[in-house]
Design a protein around this motif. Structure first.
Motif, PDB file in Angstrom:
ATOM      1  N   ILE A 132       0.839  -1.202   0.000  1.00  0.00           N
ATOM      2  CA  ILE A 132       0.000   0.000   0.000  1.00  0.00           C
ATOM      3  C   ILE A 132       0.874   1.252   0.000  1.00  0.00           C
ATOM      4  CG2 ILE A 132      -1.634   1.350   1.382  1.00  0.00           C
ATOM      5  CD1 ILE A 132      -2.808  -1.306   2.371  1.00  0.00           C
ATOM      6  N   CYS A 133       0.448   2.240  -0.780  1.00  0.00           N
ATOM      7  CA  CYS A 133       1.057   3.576  -0.731  1.00  0.00           C
ATOM      8  C   CYS A 133      -0.058   4.577  -0.531  1.00  0.00           C
ATOM      9  CB  CYS A 133       1.809   3.876  -2.026  1.00  0.00           C
ATOM     10  SG  CYS A 133       2.392   5.587  -2.095  1.00  0.00           S
ATOM     11  N   ARG A 134      -0.085   5.244   0.612  1.00  0.00           N
ATOM     12  CA  ARG A 134      -1.160   6.215   0.857  1.00  0.00           C
ATOM     13  C   ARG A 134      -0.915   7.530   0.137  1.00  0.00           C
ATOM     14  NH1 ARG A 134      -5.922   5.972   1.828  1.00  0.00           N
ATOM     15  NH2 ARG A 134      -6.243   7.085   3.802  1.00  0.00           N
ATOM     16  N   CYS A 135       0.314   7.759  -0.337  1.00  0.00           N
ATOM     17  CA  CYS A 135       0.550   8.944  -1.174  1.00  0.00           C
ATOM     18  C   CYS A 135       0.094   8.684  -2.605  1.00  0.00           C
ATOM     19  CB  CYS A 135       2.021   9.339  -1.169  1.00  0.00           C
ATOM     20  SG  CYS A 135       2.679   9.780   0.449  1.00  0.00           S
ATOM     21  N   GLY A 136      -0.263   7.448  -2.909  1.00  0.00           N
ATOM     22  CA  GLY A 136      -0.801   7.162  -4.240  1.00  0.00           C
ATOM     23  C   GLY A 136       0.229   7.252  -5.349  1.00  0.00           C
ATOM     24  N   THR A 137       1.403   6.709  -5.119  1.00  0.00           N
ATOM     25  CA  THR A 137       2.455   6.778  -6.149  1.00  0.00           C
ATOM     26  C   THR A 137       2.401   5.606  -7.120  1.00  0.00           C
ATOM     27  OG1 THR A 137       4.075   5.597  -4.767  1.00  0.00           O
ATOM     28  CG2 THR A 137       3.983   7.995  -4.529  1.00  0.00           C
ATOM     29  N   TYR A 138       1.300   4.893  -7.137  1.00  0.00           N
ATOM     30  CA  TYR A 138       1.218   3.649  -7.914  1.00  0.00           C
ATOM     31  C   TYR A 138       1.587   3.823  -9.389  1.00  0.00           C
ATOM     32  CZ  TYR A 138      -1.455   2.037  -3.823  1.00  0.00           C
ATOM     33  OH  TYR A 138      -1.856   1.704  -2.548  1.00  0.00           O
TER      34      TYR A 138
ATOM     35  N   HIS B 346      -7.533   8.595   8.616  1.00  0.00           N
ATOM     36  CA  HIS B 346      -6.449   9.140   7.780  1.00  0.00           C
ATOM     37  C   HIS B 346      -5.538   8.038   7.250  1.00  0.00           C
ATOM     38  CE1 HIS B 346      -7.640  12.524  10.365  1.00  0.00           C
ATOM     39  NE2 HIS B 346      -7.193  13.322   9.425  1.00  0.00           N
ATOM     40  N   ALA B 347      -5.169   7.118   8.142  1.00  0.00           N
ATOM     41  CA  ALA B 347      -4.314   5.982   7.797  1.00  0.00           C
ATOM     42  C   ALA B 347      -3.022   6.352   7.071  1.00  0.00           C
ATOM     43  CB  ALA B 347      -5.104   4.955   6.985  1.00  0.00           C
ATOM     44  N   PRO B 348      -2.209   7.232   7.647  1.00  0.00           N
ATOM     45  CA  PRO B 348      -0.880   7.421   7.072  1.00  0.00           C
ATOM     46  C   PRO B 348      -0.090   6.123   7.225  1.00  0.00           C
ATOM     47  CG  PRO B 348      -0.981   8.436   9.247  1.00  0.00           C
ATOM     48  CD  PRO B 348      -2.379   7.956   8.922  1.00  0.00           C
ATOM     49  N   MET B 349       0.855   5.884   6.321  1.00  0.00           N
ATOM     50  CA  MET B 349       1.579   4.603   6.388  1.00  0.00           C
ATOM     51  C   MET B 349       2.401   4.478   7.673  1.00  0.00           C
ATOM     52  SD  MET B 349       0.538   2.846   3.925  1.00  0.00           S
ATOM     53  CE  MET B 349       1.562   1.438   4.301  1.00  0.00           C
ATOM     54  N   GLU B 350       2.916   5.582   8.162  1.00  0.00           N
ATOM     55  CA  GLU B 350       3.671   5.546   9.432  1.00  0.00           C
ATOM     56  C   GLU B 350       2.691   5.766  10.579  1.00  0.00           C
ATOM     57  OE1 GLU B 350       6.036   8.966  10.263  1.00  0.00           O
ATOM     58  OE2 GLU B 350       7.267   7.966  11.763  1.00  0.00           O
ATOM     59  N   PRO B 351       2.440   4.716  11.358  1.00  0.00           N
ATOM     60  CA  PRO B 351       1.482   4.880  12.460  1.00  0.00           C
ATOM     61  C   PRO B 351       1.988   5.906  13.480  1.00  0.00           C
ATOM     62  CG  PRO B 351       1.972   2.557  12.059  1.00  0.00           C
ATOM     63  CD  PRO B 351       2.981   3.363  11.296  1.00  0.00           C
ATOM     64  N   MET B 352       1.077   6.361  14.328  1.00  0.00           N
ATOM     65  CA  MET B 352       1.431   7.349  15.345  1.00  0.00           C
ATOM     66  C   MET B 352       2.573   6.817  16.202  1.00  0.00           C
ATOM     67  SD  MET B 352      -0.614   9.708  14.603  1.00  0.00           S
ATOM     68  CE  MET B 352      -0.851   9.050  12.960  1.00  0.00           C
ATOM     69  N   ASN B 353       3.542   7.680  16.419  1.00  0.00           N
ATOM     70  CA  ASN B 353       4.668   7.312  17.279  1.00  0.00           C
ATOM     71  C   ASN B 353       5.316   8.571  17.805  1.00  0.00           C
ATOM     72  OD1 ASN B 353       7.345   7.969  15.650  1.00  0.00           O
ATOM     73  ND2 ASN B 353       5.805   7.210  14.202  1.00  0.00           N
ATOM     74  N   CYS B 354       5.993   8.441  18.924  1.00  0.00           N
ATOM     75  CA  CYS B 354       6.670   9.604  19.513  1.00  0.00           C
ATOM     76  C   CYS B 354       7.680   9.090  20.526  1.00  0.00           C
ATOM     77  CB  CYS B 354       5.641  10.512  20.191  1.00  0.00           C
ATOM     78  SG  CYS B 354       6.340  11.999  20.917  1.00  0.00           S
ATOM     79  N   THR B 355       8.863   9.671  20.513  1.00  0.00           N
ATOM     80  CA  THR B 355       9.916   9.283  21.445  1.00  0.00           C
ATOM     81  C   THR B 355      10.174  10.448  22.393  1.00  0.00           C
ATOM     82  OG1 THR B 355      10.879   7.871  19.764  1.00  0.00           O
ATOM     83  CG2 THR B 355      12.295   8.458  21.629  1.00  0.00           C
TER      84      THR B 355
END
Lengths: 155, 718
Positions: A132-138, B346-355
């Motif tokens: 999956i690419c959520r930026c849609g770079t497919y 939203h489902a960004p590929m990088e899930p929520m995280n924080c250090t």
């Protein structure tokens, strides 16, 4: 439990439970952070590595199952001719946006080219739809795979 | 406060260790890991030789040009665009720069949103002029410094490629050699900027500066941070908003290999471990019990029922023409419809995280955030430390889309770190990312129009019911309940509509929170307005392009993209049976877009989007290839919501979790996307969200063209 993992041609000793996913051994124990966490359930492909050349989702691969197999990650995929061509094509066509999924995309694409040097669009759909690419770079990924494959023909 | 220079890529040393560490090297790795900086923080003592005329540029004696990035890079290409704007006026080449994320600071406040936040497709609009002036200021001072050294007139000197040249003698001095003397000069109050004809970089495709390290694993996102002595945390979070921890089995979690500590918060339990594998096993062993509280009764049907009730009430009017009701009542033909758009994650590929590392006198926060100053403020508030004792180390964002403007996960990470005697990296699971998202609001719209005998609209009423996240985030921007975002793209239409009423009724769902979702107000209003405009065209028995054309006489730029998209798409040319074309247009973010979607509906109802043709006028483009990429990106993001995006609630809990239940568009479903840019010298508009709104109505309208079925509810089902 101690394990010795062969990663990118080098042996690494780690001491974790055998059911620990390879992903977290790479990222948290060995600090090889190029391989990404996206879903933890083999649904997005961000964590794709090669095990003995085949694409595997490291987030669901227990470290104990790897044995002496050769693990290849994004950090060394550029050492292979196909990997290098893919990285180049990715940059030439400016595929990348946020980039988070692209380690996995490139690993899946490299495994595809190893199996099918000149993939059709259907081959690309079959090999890449797990990433999956959520930026849609497919669209650009598809073009970059074709470009890298074309370059292999001339080589 | 340490102003750490955050590299955005793996430091060479860590890369070297990674490549070379062999069996037995684990200990070496752990002990030898340096701080993440590629170079030490610039001490104040260095300032005398470093030229830093403003908050955005630093040039040291070696000639290293550091550009401080006011807005964060989350894929939209802003680092390259901001660099191009500075470099254009500073007269440096793009391969000469190194980039740093800005720390929280007044200079980095986005003038459109009045906050240091990357959102609303506003970065270029807010910062283009500031970047160019920053570059021109530095160049002016460097040239003045060189002229003074050579005792010549500044007019006889010019700057190019990071060097000042005395044109008649050919003498040259690099920026590094001039840094210390330029630093002593007064900063000019006013500088002259280039005319567009003089641009060397702006408007020409530039290779992105962030991408080379994103194809080899070296780029560092917030989730990649490694701090010496760091532990990781996984959490169990109460599944219902507002609920609290009732109990859990700490001993079972602590029995897991690699687990060090269990930390209790009001609504969550954190397991602190050596690695995430162990932390997750620890969480699985916790057996948490919850006091779910009153939100445990809420489900999607109740949210919809509340919205239906709200839609019956008059709202706060954004526009209310005096006799709209009588004109509507007297129209030759009347149409009305209700449109429904559910919650979306939203489902960004990088899930929520924080250090976070909390110490007695300071706190360090490492993360990728759209709102780094909010992260700093919440850490200061929670720890009781002064703001200047909190350092935020910024990293790349693996997608943001609005989600990473919220600081709930930062709050949680700081609360955990306050109880742990080490730096702690908190990572949410994908399921938590979905279930504890601040969602795109659920909206219900009632829209009506009256047409005259020729089919022209003479009256238009539109009532919107839904959540106002603006009222939560920016209460001072809301006057008398008027939410400028909720009606953006509904009240300010480019169409000539003689009589209008557009109103908003606020209705909060209770069990979930809402926030910006890529394309915000224009995104959700486009589906309603552009679908309904298609309904009007059909009722008037007119072609959708022709119908819109007749109404866009006052908006030549929107009309131009409408025509361009229709032309490039081959509008009107026959398509195979089962296929249709749909069009939608929108003016948003000070840009203009039209999209034509070609859609096939299979006999079983499966919707396949084959091709999307986009025409875009975003004024002066900075990096045209990035504009194209952002439009392509926005189309896919919007298409995911159009076809699949839906979050539902049961017993106060979000039902979806991972990408199996919250489905998004994948490679085999991605249409071919063409982007046609209109050449323009107008002020630059935003593009990061511009591609998202129109795809939803364009596909809906194409489905109507293909099947005769009107889609008024998302996600689309035929």
């Amino acid at each position: 439990m101690p394990f010795t993992l062969n990663i990118n041609g080098t042996d690494h000793a780690v001491d974790v439970d055998g059911d620990t996913p390879l992903l977290w051994v790479l990222r948290d124990v060995l600090h090889m952070t190029g391989t990404k966490f996206g879903c933890g359930a083999a649904l997005c492909g961000a964590c794709t590595v090669h095990i003995d050349g085949g694409p595997r989702r490291s987030c669901v691969t227990p470290v104990a199952s790897v044995g002496k197999s050769a693990i290849t990650t994004i950090e060394s995929i550029g050492r292979s001719a196909a990997g290098e061509r893919l990285q180049k094509a990715w940059l030439t066509l400016e595929v990348v946006q946020c980039g988070y999924c692209q380690s996995g995309q490139i690993m899946s694409a490299a495994a595809l080219l190893a199996k099918i040097p000149r993939p059709s669009d259907d081959d690309i759909d079959a090999a890449m739809s797990g990433n999956i690419c959520r930026c849609g770079t497919y669209g650009r990924i598809r073009a970059a795979i074709h470009r890298a494959a074309g370059a292999s023909e001339g080589a | 406060m340490m102003s750490d220079t955050n590299p955005l890529s793996l430091p060479e040393r860590r890369a070297f260790l990674m490549a070379s560490a062999s069996v037995g090297g684990g200990l070496l790795l752990t002990m030898a890991l340096p701080v993440l900086s590629r170079q030490p923080a610039p001490a104040p003592a260095l300032a005398a030789t470093t030229f830093s005329p403003n908050a955005f540029i630093r040039i040291d004696a070696q000639g290293t040009v550091s550009l401080i990035m006011a807005m964060v890079e989350m894929g939209q290409g802003i680092y390259t665009a901001l660099s191009m704007l500075i470099a254009e006026e500073l007269e440096i080449d793009l391969d000469q720069v190194r980039l740093e994320p800005a720390p929280p600071g007044k200079a980095f406040i986005n003038s459109i949103i009045h906050e240091q936040i990357t959102a609303d497709s506003s970065s270029i609009r807010a910062f283009a002029q500031i970047m160019r002036e920053a570059g021109a200021t530095a160049r002016t001072m460097l040239v003045a410094a060189a002229a003074a050294k050579w005792r010549v007139d500044v007019a006889s000197c010019k700057a190019e490629h990071g060097v000042v040249v005395h044109t008649s003698s050919g003498r040259k001095l690099g920026y590094g050699a001039l840094a210390s003397s330029a630093a002593l000069l007064p900063v000019p109050a006013k500088v002259s900027l280039k005319s567009p004809g003089e641009f060397k970089l702006i408007g020409k495709p530039a290779k992105r500066l962030d991408t080379p390290d994103k194809v080899n694993g070296k780029a560092l996102y917030g989730i990649d941070v490694v701090v010496p002595g760091m532990k990781v945390a996984a959490v169990a979070i109460c599944p219902v908003l507002g609920g609290t921890v009732a109990g859990y089995d700490e001993a079972k979690a602590r029995a897991i290999n690699g687990v060090h500590q269990v930390v209790k918060l009001d609504n969550a339990i954190a397991v602190i471990a050596d690695h995430t594998g162990a932390a997750k096993k620890g969480v699985a062993a916790l057996d948490p019990r919850w006091n779910v509280g009153p939100n445990g009764n809420i489900d999607s049907a109740e949210v919809l029922r509340q919205l239906q009730e709200a839609l019956k009430k008059p709202g706060v009017s954004a526009r209310n023409d005096a006799d709209v009701d009588s004109v509507l009542a007297g129209a030759a033909q009347r149409l009305e419809a209700t449109y429904e758009q559910p919650f979306v994650a939203h489902a960004p590929m990088e899930p929520m995280n924080c250090t976070v590392h909390v110490r007695k006198d300071r706190c360090d926060v490492w993360l990728g955030s759209q709102a780094p100053a909010r992260a700093q403020a919440v850490a200061a508030k929670l720890t009781g430390l002064p703001l200047e004792a909190v350092t935020v180390h910024g990293y790349y964002l693996g997608g943001g889309f609005g989600r990473k403007s919220e600081i709930d996960y930062v709050t949680q990470a700081v609360q955990i770190a306050m109880q742990v005697d080490a730096p702690v990296k908190l990572i949410w699971t994908r399921e938590q990312d979905t279930r504890h998202d601040y969602l795109r609001p659920y909206y219900l719209d009632h829209i009506a129009a009256g047409l005259d005998a020729q089919g022209h609209p003479v009256a238009w009423t539109h009532r919107i019911a839904g959540s106002s996240f603006m009222a939560r985030i920016y209460p001072t921007m809301i006057t008398n309940g008027f939410d400028p975002d909720a009606i953006d793209g509904a009240a300010n239409l480019a169409y000539a509509l003689p009589k209008m009423r557009v109103e908003f009724v606020r209705q909060e769902p209770g069990a979930v929170l809402t926030t910006w979702w890529r394309s915000i107000g224009p995104g959700r209003n486009a589906f309603v307005v552009e679908s309904f405009m298609d309904e009007l065209a059909a009722a008037a028995k007119r072609d959708p392009v022709e119908y819109r054309t007749a109404l866009l006489g006052n908006s030549p730029r929107l009309l131009a993209v409408l025509k361009l998209a229709a032309d490039k798409a081959g509008w009107g040319k026959p398509l195979p049976a089962g296929q249709g074309r749909g069009i939608a247009v929108q003016a948003a973010f000070e840009s203009f877009i039209a999209q034509v979607a070609e859609v096939e509906v299979a006999p079983d109802g499966t919707i396949k989007v084959h091709r999307v043709v986009c025409a875009v006028d975003c004024g002066l483009t900075i990096n045209p290839d990035t504009v194209e990429a952002q439009i392509q990106s926005g189309v896919i993001y919007g298409l995911s919501a159009a076809l699949y995006g839906s979050i539902s609630l049961k017993d106060g809990r979000v039902e979806q979790g991972n990408f199996d239940t919250f489905r998004v568009v994948r490679m085999d479903e991605a249409p071919a996307i063409e982007v046609h840019l209109v050449k323009s010298a107008e002020a630059s508009g935003g593009v990061g969200e511009l591609g998202t709104p129109c795809i939803m109505p364009a596909v809906a309208n194409a489905i109507f063209a293909a099947t005769g079925k009107r889609i008024r509810k998302l996600p689309m089902r035929v």
